[in-house]
Write a protein that holds these residues in place. Structure first.
Motif, short mmCIF file in Angstrom:
data_model
loop_
_atom_site.label_atom_id
_atom_site.label_comp_id
_atom_site.label_asym_id
_atom_site.label_seq_id
_atom_site.Cartn_x
_atom_site.Cartn_y
_atom_site.Cartn_z
N HIS A 1 0.83 -1.21 0.00
CA HIS A 1 0.00 0.00 0.00
C HIS A 1 0.86 1.25 0.00
O HIS A 1 0.51 2.26 0.60
N ALA B 1 2.81 3.10 1.40
CA ALA B 1 3.38 3.69 2.62
C ALA B 1 4.17 4.96 2.34
O ALA B 1 5.19 5.21 2.95
N LEU B 2 3.69 5.76 1.42
CA LEU B 2 4.34 7.06 1.19
C LEU B 2 4.04 7.98 2.36
O LEU B 2 3.00 7.86 3.00
N PHE B 3 4.97 8.89 2.63
CA PHE B 3 4.74 9.86 3.70
C PHE B 3 3.74 10.88 3.18
O PHE B 3 4.05 11.66 2.29
N ARG B 4 2.55 10.86 3.76
CA ARG B 4 1.47 11.62 3.15
C ARG B 4 1.63 13.12 3.31
O ARG B 4 1.06 13.89 2.55
N HIS B 5 2.44 13.54 4.30
CA HIS B 5 2.59 14.97 4.54
C HIS B 5 3.76 15.55 3.75
O HIS B 5 4.03 16.73 3.84
N PHE C 1 13.86 11.38 1.36
CA PHE C 1 13.82 11.07 2.79
C PHE C 1 15.02 10.25 3.26
O PHE C 1 15.70 10.59 4.23
N GLY C 2 15.28 9.17 2.54
CA GLY C 2 16.36 8.26 2.94
C GLY C 2 17.72 8.93 2.96
O GLY C 2 18.60 8.54 3.72
N ARG D 1 11.75 6.09 -4.05
CA ARG D 1 12.18 6.36 -2.69
C ARG D 1 13.10 5.24 -2.19
O ARG D 1 14.09 5.48 -1.52
#
Lengths: 395, 286
Positions: free
Chosen positions: A82, A84-88, A97-98, A149
């Motif tokens: 699903h 799991a992207l950072f929604r904000h 991010f990483g 990502r």
């Protein structure tokens, strides 16, 4: 860069999720973990990612003890079903991010991060989407962001958990072809979990078929499909008609059809055979030894037609596949009289308790004398007789 | 071509709708708007001068100061507790989880007076720990620590109850993704967890604060009503009212009413803007 899994065991409160699982994954390999829900494939993937730990066993990557390393030290890329992207965070921030969470020493400069994000978005065909939020993307786009990502940290190992499970059929096919091409470009060792056999057969270099916490068979898609090692694999991959055989001298019989020259030197008295629907030969004129059948129904599915056949001599109806063209040529309609005979079969002898003995598998072909077969698999690796599809608990 | 079915309102139906709306509006006016207006009207009955005199007396000032102090301690403590409790409830499976949930709700189901009395029973002069505390020169009951404790107890569920359903619905996949991408615990919390719950958290803190400042029952029991020392705004209102100082009482009360209005405005704005990130039900469901 071999990934070596040795005798992994993982129990959840009421059932074993992994039962003595060993597996070796070659560098650059695209391996599919295929099995029904509850077979332990996701647990195995989570152990590789460091999100779960086995009770016993070892995971070695390049000689490094993976289980001793925290998830952040393993340098793996994980793509969730699903997303799991950072929604904000925006797409670009998600991809970065990483890199941004690295310690100051290991963190690339800002311009470098931006350049890498740009390049990755181009790679997943999302250039120009960097400023959007995940909620503004379609499912296929989100999954590609998740992939970008995961790739941003330049992982040694890419893990995909049912990556196309939440997408609709058309996007799924497009995306998996694209993923296969991407894998060929990058050459990244990839482990990929799926319950969709078509996906596994099409994408993977090798497939590990899992059932009830065990690996039933590891092999190329061709091996898995053509030479299934266990009854479970026969039933789970593709379709198969199951026949009950009984011994008569040196041959086995099923409803009058003769499977001659058994390879077991008289050892077993009963056996069962799996015959794929495309391995049934149909004829409108009598064939010696063939089963007499009545065509009950035809399901036309594009280029292939599925035929339901009632066979008086057998206890089960048979399913046969023929090309739609042949169906038209033979002029077959429901109610027609047919003569049916198998061309290939995978036969397992049954022991005294009626359990199949997977080691003594017999790959039978019409008109070919088979040499005695002993499979190079240990008895312990195969769940004997437990070939029913486990509709159990997720994970 | 199909048209959407037109909604036809028959006479009786329109009438029914009108009557119901009227009843609702009338009810709101009589029971909410009128009292609220009355507070401000009474407060300003003798003019703005009297109003400002009333709220700038020493007692009023110390009551305001004490209320702010109590809230300034109780709210952050419950903010931290609320996040911790919600984390535990949403992320882990363990024995006694439903019991923990029930305990979090306890302050909602217990009468505030009882909550106050429990503290008196524990820390009061005749209470379990009273003599020991007295011997060591620590006073809790009839002092500021008692007020803080009682307020903390009363407002304990607000933040946790707001966060639990949201965190349960969001799941922990994003947090797992962050960990695999190399984030450490703090980075995961501040970069992923907190941003995802920020509006719900603000919402919970807002309700928590409103209650902390407005709490009467429990605070009344442990306060001892020492003017200028242990009276918060609600207690000051009561005392002035009992002394027939109506303008004074309503002037101070208008401060609380103002707080309520501001809270309501921010709450509505939050619900309007971030409704999907805030758990749909009001905490406690009282």
């Amino acid at each position: 860069m071999t990934l070596e899994l040795t005798r992994l065991n993982r129990r959840f409160s009421d059932y074993p999720a992994l039962n003595d699982v060993s597996l070796s994954i070659a560098p650059g390999e695209f391996l599919a973990l295929l099995g029904p829900s509850g077979s332990g494939k996701t647990t195995l993937l989570r152990i590789l990612a460091g999100l779960d730990y086995p009770e016993s066993g070892q995971v070695n990557f390049n000689g490094k003890d993976y289980l001793a390393a925290a998830p952040r030290e393993r340098n793996v890329g994980l793509v969730f079903q699903h997303y799991a992207l950072f929604r904000h965070l925006t797409v670009a921030e998600n991809v970065a991010f990483g890199l941004r969470v690295r310690s100051r020493r290991a963190r690339p400069k800002r311009q470098e991060i931006e350049a890498r994000v740009e390049q990755l978005l181009k790679r997943v065909q999302l250039d120009g989407f960097g400023k959007r939020f995940p909620s503004q993307l379609s499912g296929g786009q989100r999954q590609r962001v998740a992939l970008a990502r995961a790739l941003a940290v330049e992982p040694d190992l890419l893990l995909l958990d049912e990556p196309f499970g939440a997408l609709d059929a058309q996007v799924r096919v497009t995306l998996r072809r694209w993923l296969r091409r991407l894998h060929e470009e990058l050459g990244l060792t990839t482990v990929f979990v799926t319950h969709d056999q078509e996906e596994a057969l099409e994408l993977a270099d090798r497939i590990a078929v899992m059932n009830r916490g065990r690996i039933e068979q590891v092999g190329t898609p061709r091996e898995i499909y053509q030479q299934p090692a266990t009854p479970f694999v026969c039933e789970f991959i593709g379709k198969a008609n199951r026949l009950t055989l009984r011994r008569e001298g040196a041959r086995f019989l099923a409803g009058g059809w003769i499977f001659a020259d058994e390879p077991w030197a008289g050892e077993h008295t009963r056996a069962m055979a799996y015959v794929r629907p495309e391995h049934l030969t149909l004829s409108t004129t009598p064939v010696p030894g063939a089963w007499r059948a009545r065509l009950r129904h035809v399901y036309l599915a594009g280029s292939v037609a599925h035929l339901d056949l009632d066979v008086a001599a057998l206890d089960h109806p048979l399913e046969a596949d023929i090309a739609s063209e042949d169906l038209a040529r033979m002029g077959l309609q429901a109610g027609a009289q047919l003569y049916v005979s198998p061309s290939h079969a995978v036969i397992f002898p049954l022991d005294h308790d009626g359990k199949p003995v997977a080691e003594d598998r017999w790959l039978w072909r019409a008109g070919v004398v088979s040499p005695p077969v002993r499979l190079p698999i240990k008895r312990s690796e195969v769940e004997l007789g437990a070939h029913r599809v486990d509709g159990g608990i997720q994970r | 071509m199909s048209r959407p079915p037109s909604r036809s309102f028959g006479w009786p139906r329109l009438l029914g709708r009108g009557l119901l709306t009227l009843a609702a509006v009338a009810f709101l006016i009589v029971f909410l708007l009128l009292p609220l207006t009355a507070v401000f009207v009474e407060a300003f009955r003798q003019g703005a001068g009297a109003f400002f005199d009333a709220i700038s007396q020493d007692e009023a000032r110390s009551a305001i100061w004490l209320t702010v102090l109590v809230a300034a301690i109780a709210v952050p403590v419950n903010l931290v507790f609320g996040i911790a409790a919600a984390w535990v409830m949403a992320r882990f499976e363990f024995r006694g989880k439903s019991l923990l949930g029930a305990f979090i709700d306890l302050p909602f189901s217990v009468s505030p007076v009882i909550s106050g009395l429990v503290y008196v029973l524990l820390f009061g002069a005749q209470g379990w720990f009273g003599p020991w505390l007295e011997a060591h020169g620590v006073s809790i009951i009839f002092a500021v620590p008692g007020l803080v404790l009682a307020t903390m107890f009363i407002t304990l569920p607000f933040v946790a109850r707001e966060l639990i359903p949201l965190m349960q619905a969001q799941g922990n996949e994003e947090e797992e993704a962050a960990r695999v991408l190399g984030a450490n615990g703090w980075q995961m919390f501040f970069r992923v967890t907190l941003p995802n719950i920020r509006w719900a958290l603000l919402y919970g803190v807002l309700l928590c604060n409103a209650r902390a400042m407005g709490e009467f029952g429990a605070v009344s029991v442990v306060s001892g009503h020492i003017r200028g020392l242990t009276t918060t705004i609600p207690l000051e209102v009561e005392m002035r009212y009992n002394e027939y100082d109506y303008v004074g009482a309503f002037a101070v009360a208008s401060l609380l009413a103002l707080l309520a209005l501001v809270t309501l405005a921010i709450k509505t704005a939050l619900e309007w803007r971030y409704g999907d990130e805030i758990a749909s039900h009001a905490p406690g469901g009282r």
